[in-house]
Write a protein that holds these residues in place. Structure first.
Motif, short mmCIF file in Angstrom:
data_model
loop_
_atom_site.label_atom_id
_atom_site.label_comp_id
_atom_site.label_asym_id
_atom_site.label_seq_id
_atom_site.Cartn_x
_atom_site.Cartn_y
_atom_site.Cartn_z
N UNK A 8 -7.36 -7.25 8.89
CA UNK A 8 -6.77 -7.87 8.07
C UNK A 8 -5.44 -7.42 7.35
N UNK A 9 -4.48 -8.07 7.07
CA UNK A 9 -3.18 -7.69 6.52
C UNK A 9 -3.08 -8.19 5.13
N UNK A 10 -3.18 -7.31 4.04
CA UNK A 10 -3.13 -7.66 2.89
C UNK A 10 -1.54 -7.42 2.35
N UNK A 11 -0.78 -8.44 1.91
CA UNK A 11 0.55 -8.44 1.47
C UNK A 11 0.67 -8.54 0.24
N UNK A 12 1.26 -7.73 -0.63
CA UNK A 12 1.45 -7.82 -2.12
C UNK A 12 2.84 -8.04 -2.54
N UNK A 13 3.06 -8.94 -3.29
CA UNK A 13 4.78 -9.13 -3.49
C UNK A 13 4.86 -8.87 -5.02
N UNK A 14 5.66 -7.85 -5.43
CA UNK A 14 5.85 -7.38 -6.87
C UNK A 14 7.08 -7.11 -7.03
N UNK A 15 7.42 -6.66 -8.26
CA UNK A 15 8.73 -6.17 -8.49
C UNK A 15 8.97 -4.75 -8.68
N UNK A 16 10.29 -4.23 -8.53
CA UNK A 16 10.37 -2.92 -8.61
C UNK A 16 10.10 -2.32 -9.87
N UNK A 17 10.06 -3.18 -11.23
CA UNK A 17 10.21 -2.49 -12.36
C UNK A 17 8.51 -2.70 -12.86
N UNK A 18 7.62 -3.36 -11.90
CA UNK A 18 6.35 -3.43 -12.51
C UNK A 18 5.58 -2.13 -12.60
N UNK A 19 4.80 -2.02 -13.56
CA UNK A 19 4.12 -0.95 -14.02
C UNK A 19 2.46 -1.05 -14.11
N UNK A 20 2.06 -0.07 -13.91
CA UNK A 20 0.35 0.12 -14.24
C UNK A 20 0.22 1.41 -14.71
#
Length: 112
Positions: A8-20
């Motif tokens: 399976x390919x899990x693809x995650x789209x986020x922004x460069x500024x997103x933080x955790x």
């Protein structure tokens, strides 16, 4: 590490500024995937994109170039990806996640 031919390919789209927890979200995701012994993860930086807000993020407009789109691709067998999804829920507050079946043609060499 072995990976099956069907994966399976899990693809995650986020922004460069997103933080955790004060660090970049992409970094938190990749490090957690590595900790869970996922077969592989790659972060790709996009030159242009938009998401649910329809706000354009591009390198062409200087004031918008700070939050470029990122895509994280993670590949492994279905069970390992399924185990990783609840982890994503705990560290992501927004973004898009997709799954698709893939056929692995080659992964590493016998010398590794």
């Amino acid at each position: 590490m072995k990976i099956p031919k069907q994966a399976q390919l899990l693809r995650i789209f986020i922004g460069e500024n997103d933080r955790a927890d004060g660090r970049p979200l992409y970094e938190a995701i990749v490090l957690k995937a590595r900790e869970m012994q996922i077969a592989g993860a790659t972060v790709l930086r996009g030159a242009m994109g938009f998401g649910h807000s329809s706000r354009l993020h591009t390198t062409k407009i200087l004031r918008l170039s700070e939050d470029l789109p990122l895509v994280i691709e993670i590949v492994d067998d279905e069970e390992k990806i399924a185990a990783f999804l609840p982890v994503l829920e705990t560290i992501m507050t927004s973004g898009l996640i997709t799954l698709e079946k893939v056929q692995v043609l080659q992964y590493g060499t016998d010398n590794e």
